[in-house]
Design a protein around this motif. Structure first.
Motif, PDB file in Angstrom:
ATOM      1  N   VAL A 191      -8.264  12.289 -21.856  1.00 23.26           N
ATOM      2  CA  VAL A 191      -7.477  12.462 -22.803  1.00 23.26           C
ATOM      3  C   VAL A 191      -6.786  11.411 -23.761  1.00 23.26           C
ATOM      4  N   ASP A 192      -6.515  10.227 -22.900  1.00 24.10           N
ATOM      5  CA  ASP A 192      -5.701   9.254 -23.399  1.00 24.10           C
ATOM      6  C   ASP A 192      -5.949   7.965 -22.765  1.00 24.10           C
ATOM      7  N   LYS A 193      -6.792   6.982 -23.350  1.00 22.02           N
ATOM      8  CA  LYS A 193      -7.117   5.783 -22.636  1.00 22.02           C
ATOM      9  C   LYS A 193      -6.098   4.908 -22.221  1.00 22.02           C
ATOM     10  N   ILE A 194      -5.225   4.859 -23.304  1.00 27.32           N
ATOM     11  CA  ILE A 194      -4.183   3.880 -23.150  1.00 27.32           C
ATOM     12  C   ILE A 194      -3.124   4.504 -21.843  1.00 27.32           C
ATOM     13  N   ASP A 195      -2.963   5.671 -21.870  1.00 29.08           N
ATOM     14  CA  ASP A 195      -2.399   6.232 -20.670  1.00 29.08           C
ATOM     15  C   ASP A 195      -3.166   5.767 -19.418  1.00 29.08           C
ATOM     16  N   PHE A 196      -4.455   6.041 -19.583  1.00 31.73           N
ATOM     17  CA  PHE A 196      -5.306   5.646 -18.327  1.00 31.73           C
ATOM     18  C   PHE A 196      -5.149   4.090 -17.899  1.00 31.73           C
ATOM     19  N   LEU A 197      -5.001   3.233 -19.123  1.00 34.72           N
ATOM     20  CA  LEU A 197      -4.640   1.985 -18.695  1.00 34.72           C
ATOM     21  C   LEU A 197      -3.128   1.695 -17.895  1.00 34.72           C
ATOM     22  N   ALA A 198      -2.313   2.363 -18.087  1.00 30.30           N
ATOM     23  CA  ALA A 198      -0.793   2.240 -17.453  1.00 30.30           C
ATOM     24  C   ALA A 198      -1.424   3.027 -15.929  1.00 30.30           C
ATOM     25  N   CYS A 199      -1.840   3.858 -16.112  1.00 25.64           N
ATOM     26  CA  CYS A 199      -2.422   4.601 -14.562  1.00 25.64           C
ATOM     27  C   CYS A 199      -3.084   3.534 -13.716  1.00 25.64           C
ATOM     28  N   ALA A 200      -4.048   2.934 -14.440  1.00 25.82           N
ATOM     29  CA  ALA A 200      -4.909   1.628 -13.759  1.00 25.82           C
ATOM     30  C   ALA A 200      -4.223   0.419 -13.273  1.00 25.82           C
ATOM     31  N   GLY A 201      -3.211   0.309 -14.296  1.00 27.24           N
ATOM     32  CA  GLY A 201      -2.378  -0.909 -14.318  1.00 27.24           C
ATOM     33  C   GLY A 201      -1.541  -0.717 -12.952  1.00 27.24           C
ATOM     34  N   ALA A 202      -0.714   0.418 -12.751  1.00 30.28           N
ATOM     35  CA  ALA A 202       0.111   0.753 -11.574  1.00 30.28           C
ATOM     36  C   ALA A 202      -0.919   0.541 -10.310  1.00 30.28           C
ATOM     37  N   PHE A 203      -1.978   1.171 -10.659  1.00 27.02           N
ATOM     38  CA  PHE A 203      -2.792   1.467  -9.084  1.00 27.02           C
ATOM     39  C   PHE A 203      -3.145   0.221  -8.559  1.00 27.02           C
ATOM     40  N   PHE A 204      -3.756  -0.760  -9.337  1.00 22.10           N
ATOM     41  CA  PHE A 204      -4.402  -2.079  -9.170  1.00 22.10           C
ATOM     42  C   PHE A 204      -3.100  -3.244  -9.024  1.00 22.10           C
ATOM     43  N   GLY A 205      -1.912  -2.817  -9.559  1.00 18.41           N
ATOM     44  CA  GLY A 205      -1.022  -3.719  -9.504  1.00 18.41           C
ATOM     45  C   GLY A 205      -0.312  -3.515  -8.143  1.00 18.41           C
ATOM     46  N   VAL A 206      -0.100  -2.272  -7.719  1.00 21.29           N
ATOM     47  CA  VAL A 206       0.202  -1.833  -6.295  1.00 21.29           C
ATOM     48  C   VAL A 206      -0.647  -2.455  -4.960  1.00 21.29           C
ATOM     49  N   LEU A 207      -1.924  -2.270  -5.489  1.00 23.72           N
ATOM     50  CA  LEU A 207      -3.057  -2.506  -4.561  1.00 23.72           C
ATOM     51  C   LEU A 207      -3.071  -4.291  -4.323  1.00 23.72           C
ATOM     52  N   PHE A 208      -3.115  -4.872  -5.321  1.00 19.49           N
ATOM     53  CA  PHE A 208      -3.508  -6.168  -5.053  1.00 19.49           C
ATOM     54  C   PHE A 208      -2.380  -7.407  -5.444  1.00 19.49           C
ATOM     55  N   ALA A 209      -1.295  -6.796  -6.015  1.00 18.90           N
ATOM     56  CA  ALA A 209      -0.066  -7.515  -5.737  1.00 18.90           C
ATOM     57  C   ALA A 209       1.240  -6.983  -5.031  1.00 18.90           C
ATOM     58  N   SER A 210       1.937  -5.967  -5.391  1.00 19.61           N
ATOM     59  CA  SER A 210       3.063  -5.410  -4.554  1.00 19.61           C
ATOM     60  C   SER A 210       3.477  -4.243  -5.143  1.00 19.61           C
ATOM     61  N   VAL A 211       4.209  -3.471  -4.455  1.00 18.60           N
ATOM     62  CA  VAL A 211       4.767  -2.144  -5.014  1.00 18.60           C
ATOM     63  C   VAL A 211       5.511  -2.369  -6.377  1.00 18.60           C
ATOM     64  N   GLU A 212       6.367  -3.351  -6.202  1.00 23.31           N
ATOM     65  CA  GLU A 212       7.330  -3.240  -7.335  1.00 23.31           C
ATOM     66  C   GLU A 212       6.578  -4.025  -8.619  1.00 23.31           C
ATOM     67  N   ILE A 213       5.577  -4.829  -8.298  1.00 26.26           N
ATOM     68  CA  ILE A 213       4.588  -5.302  -9.436  1.00 26.26           C
ATOM     69  C   ILE A 213       3.832  -4.089 -10.156  1.00 26.26           C
ATOM     70  N   GLY A 214       3.417  -3.280  -9.231  1.00 29.31           N
ATOM     71  CA  GLY A 214       2.768  -2.038  -9.712  1.00 29.31           C
ATOM     72  C   GLY A 214       3.517  -1.275 -10.700  1.00 29.31           C
ATOM     73  N   LEU A 215       4.630  -0.960 -10.243  1.00 28.50           N
ATOM     74  CA  LEU A 215       5.860  -0.225 -11.113  1.00 28.50           C
ATOM     75  C   LEU A 215       6.150  -0.967 -12.411  1.00 28.50           C
ATOM     76  N   LEU A 216       6.067  -2.247 -12.322  1.00 27.58           N
ATOM     77  CA  LEU A 216       6.442  -3.134 -13.443  1.00 27.58           C
ATOM     78  C   LEU A 216       5.352  -3.178 -14.488  1.00 27.58           C
ATOM     79  N   VAL A 217       4.059  -3.166 -13.984  1.00 28.22           N
ATOM     80  CA  VAL A 217       2.950  -3.293 -14.958  1.00 28.22           C
ATOM     81  C   VAL A 217       2.779  -1.895 -15.756  1.00 28.22           C
ATOM     82  N   ALA A 218       3.134  -0.824 -14.839  1.00 23.41           N
ATOM     83  CA  ALA A 218       2.919   0.625 -15.339  1.00 23.41           C
ATOM     84  C   ALA A 218       3.914   0.881 -16.645  1.00 23.41           C
ATOM     85  N   VAL A 219       5.158   0.558 -16.256  1.00 27.31           N
ATOM     86  CA  VAL A 219       6.316   0.583 -17.231  1.00 27.31           C
ATOM     87  C   VAL A 219       5.833  -0.248 -18.375  1.00 27.31           C
ATOM     88  N   VAL A 220       5.473  -1.466 -18.339  1.00 27.89           N
ATOM     89  CA  VAL A 220       5.249  -2.495 -19.435  1.00 27.89           C
ATOM     90  C   VAL A 220       4.062  -2.042 -20.228  1.00 27.89           C
TER      91      VAL A 220
END
Length: 653
Positions: free
Chosen positions: A465-494
């Motif tokens: 449906v929306d590639k930029i939305d998917f980028l937010a989804c992927a950013g949150a996923f990989f941010g949590v996975l490879f950095a930290s929970v708060e970084i994942g949230l921050l990446v998604a919001v940014v």
């Protein structure tokens, strides 16, 4: 002679028809230009406050003549909805709620203990959180199906952020105090969101961001459970996948006991099998619900009978029983970490509300009733405030337990009361039996709940449906996975905010053409059959605001399109040049001074090349500001009610 007179008459009729049409268009243009002045921002605010006061005044005036007892009951029914729906409660509903409450209690007890260990708290705190918060929510909540208690994502959030302030291993008392303080502050934030109608703050976490964040958190939680599943003594406090896998790899090179792994995996397979059977055969859905509790009972009995704890199987040991102890004295507002705890509480409050409201609304829509988001925020907030006074950490709506509650046929929030009483009885009389419960089985219970948090099909849908939305989804996923929970949230919001900013500063513009046989003007790329009007370029801006951020971009885009259109006409050996540019402003809700300045520059640029600019279908605020700035006079009054009338201006002028 007669024929010449007829031609003269026809010519006069034609001129008269043109004059009538022109007069009609002038009249309709005056409708646009002579609209009353729109209300000022200050007036809008005052009207909003006045309407709110009038709404509550009407409510109270209708009760003014009522007896005091009736007035008191009405107020109490607003604060405590149970007093309203409880009057129509029947024995039939209670039987269904009793079964549902016992069913979710069997799932809640092992999950609560597991989530408490995930939050780096003693096991009893998970059970405490499954007693008081459900009882408070039962009398104040508005959702009929939601099951309140500790959840995996919030437990992980608290532990991952709080352990950076105080080490739970070296100072468990200090760590617990900060958790309780964070719970109180989170409750205050949540109540404030509902009281001041700030629910839009929860929307900062988009649906795509939540999908990615929850999936990433589920994997992180699963990796954290490897410590209990393998019986690892020394494990990393970090949550990223690299650190966790490194800790597991190092643990394999040291002596470890496979009995923990065998017990944990055996019952994990059992729980997942019963869940699969429950989904296939709806009549035995309860099998999946009670399987975690059955696993805890059987594994505890096995360890007790075989004395496996003497052979390296790690067990829970002491679980403090009894009623929830009062914890007001543990709320330390003089802590040096109060500022950091408040930040953590705000993040946790938003995440917990997002999950709870999403769960509540999804089941409310299934059953055909509306959930009041602001009331729900206040209910969850007060639940956590009172919970922090009674040794509970942050509670919210659990999707897995709510789904079980709904499947069990719950009719009301009485199922939460039954669940809380069942857990309370367990705390009072059965905690000593949990002494020999293997830690591996708690890890298995948590692992069994994680697959439902990873929604691959929804992630794929977001991608389509929306590639930029998917980028937010992927950013949150990989941010949590490879950095930290708060970084994942921050990446998604940014990423989500970047999308909004990008759309604002680079809005789309479209060239319009007339659909054959209609008076509609549509995008020529979306509707290839739409016909462009010779000598006229009609442009619509796909933005609600023409402002400093996008005004120059839109002006340059229009000038470029006009130049390209004329160059294409020249290449096609067409003598048609653009004489009139019509700006369809039907999408524009407002305009600022930068936007007006860009329109003036556009008008000057077009006029210098012998072209005219016209405005079609301006909104209230837009035409008011264009009149005040004297731009309408500069246009020569070429402001029209519709695009069709603006096109007719070319032939009539």
């Amino acid at each position: 002679m007669a024929s010449s007179e007829m031609e003269t008459c026809k010519s006069e009729d034609l001129h008269m028809q043109v004059d009538i049409e022109k007069n009609a268009q002038d009249v309709r243009s005056q409708w646009v230009l002579n609209a009353p002045e729109p209300p000022s921002p200050w007036r809008v605010v005052l009207d909003s406050v006045r309407k709110t006061i009038f709404h509550y005044r009407q409510k109270f005036s209708s009760l003014r003549d009522q007896p005091f007892t009736t007035l008191l009951l009405s107020v109490l029914q607003v604060v405590f909805p149970i007093l309203s729906w409880g009057r129509n409660y029947t024995a039939t509903k209670f039987r269904k709620d009793l079964l549902a409450g016992l069913t979710i209690a069997s799932l809640c007890i092992p999950q609560s203990i597991g989530y408490a260990t995930l939050a780096h708290l003693d096991p009893q705190y998970g059970l405490y959180t499954s007693v008081v918060p459900p009882l408070v929510y039962a009398v104040m909540g508005t959702s009929r199906e939601i099951a309140i208690g500790p959840v995996a994502v919030v437990s992980l959030l608290l532990s991952s952020m709080m352990e950076k302030l105080v080490d739970p291993a070296s100072d468990p008392v200090g760590y617990t105090k900060l958790i309780l303080l964070a719970t109180l502050l989170a409750g205050i934030f949540q109540t404030s969101f509902g009281l001041f109608r700030l629910g839009f703050l929860v929307d900062f976490l988009s649906h795509a961001a939540i999908v990615g964040f929850v999936a990433g958190a589920a994997i992180v939680i699963g990796l954290q459970q490897l410590k209990g599943l393998f019986g690892i003594t020394h494990f990393t406090t970090k949550t990223d996948i690299v650190s966790v896998m490194k800790a597991v790899w190092e643990a394999f090179h040291n002596p470890w006991n496979p009995r923990n792994f065998i017990i944990g995996c055996s019952f994990l397979v059992f729980i997942l099998t019963t869940r699969f059977v429950g989904k296939k055969k709806k009549k035995v859905f309860w099998l999946a619900s009670i399987s975690p509790l059955v696993s805890v009972v059987l594994s505890t009995l096995f360890v007790f009978l075989t004395r496996a704890d003497k052979n390296g199987v790690k067990i829970v040991k002491q679980v403090k029983g009894g009623l929830n102890p009062i914890s007001i004295h543990q709320l330390d507002f003089s802590s040096p970490y109060i500022g950091e705890v408040a930040k953590i509480a705000l993040v946790v409050a938003v995440v917990a509300l997002t999950e709870s409201i999403a769960v509540g609304r999804s089941f409310a829509s299934i059953n055909g009733y509306q959930l009041d988001g602001n009331k729900e925020m206040m209910s969850i907030g007060l639940t956590n405030i009172i919970g922090s006074f009674t040794s509970c950490y942050v509670a919210t709506g659990s999707f897995s337990r709510t789904a079980v509650n709904y499947a069990a046929g719950c009719e009301s929030l009485v199922s939460n009361i039954v669940m809380a009483i069942t857990v309370l009885v367990s705390l009072q009389f059965l905690t000593k039996l949990l002494y020999y419960t293997p830690i591996a089985i708690l890890s298995s219970v948590i692992l069994s709940a994680l697959p439902g948090l990873i929604d691959v099909s929804e992630a794929y849908k977001i991608w389509k449906v929306d590639k930029i939305d998917f980028l937010a989804c992927a950013g949150a996923f990989f941010g949590v996975l490879f950095a930290s929970v708060e970084i994942g949230l921050l990446v998604a919001v940014v990423i989500s905010f970047s999308k909004i900013i990008l759309i604002s500063i680079r809005p789309g513009t479209e060239t319009l053409g007339k659909l054959p046989g209609t008076n509609l003007f549509c995008d020529v790329y979306q509707y290839p059959m739409a016909v462009k009007i010779p000598g006229v370029m009609i442009i619509r801006v796909k933005s609600a605001l023409l402002c400093f951020a996008n005004a120059n971009f839109i002006r340059e885009r229009i000038i470029k399109w006009v130049s390209e259109e004329e160059s294409e006409d020249d290449k096609g050996n067409s003598r048609s040049t653009i004489q009139l540019v019509i700006l369809d402003t039907s999408n524009l809700v407002n305009i600022d001074t930068s936007g007006i300045a860009s329109l003036e520059e556009l008008h000057k640029s077009l006029s210098s090349h012998g072209k005219q600019l016209a405005i079609a279908n301006p909104r209230w605020q837009v035409i008011h500001k264009l009149k005040v700035s004297n731009f309408v006079a500069k246009l020569g009054g070429r402001v029209f009610l519709t695009v069709e009338e603006a096109v007719g201006c070319k032939s009539l002028c």
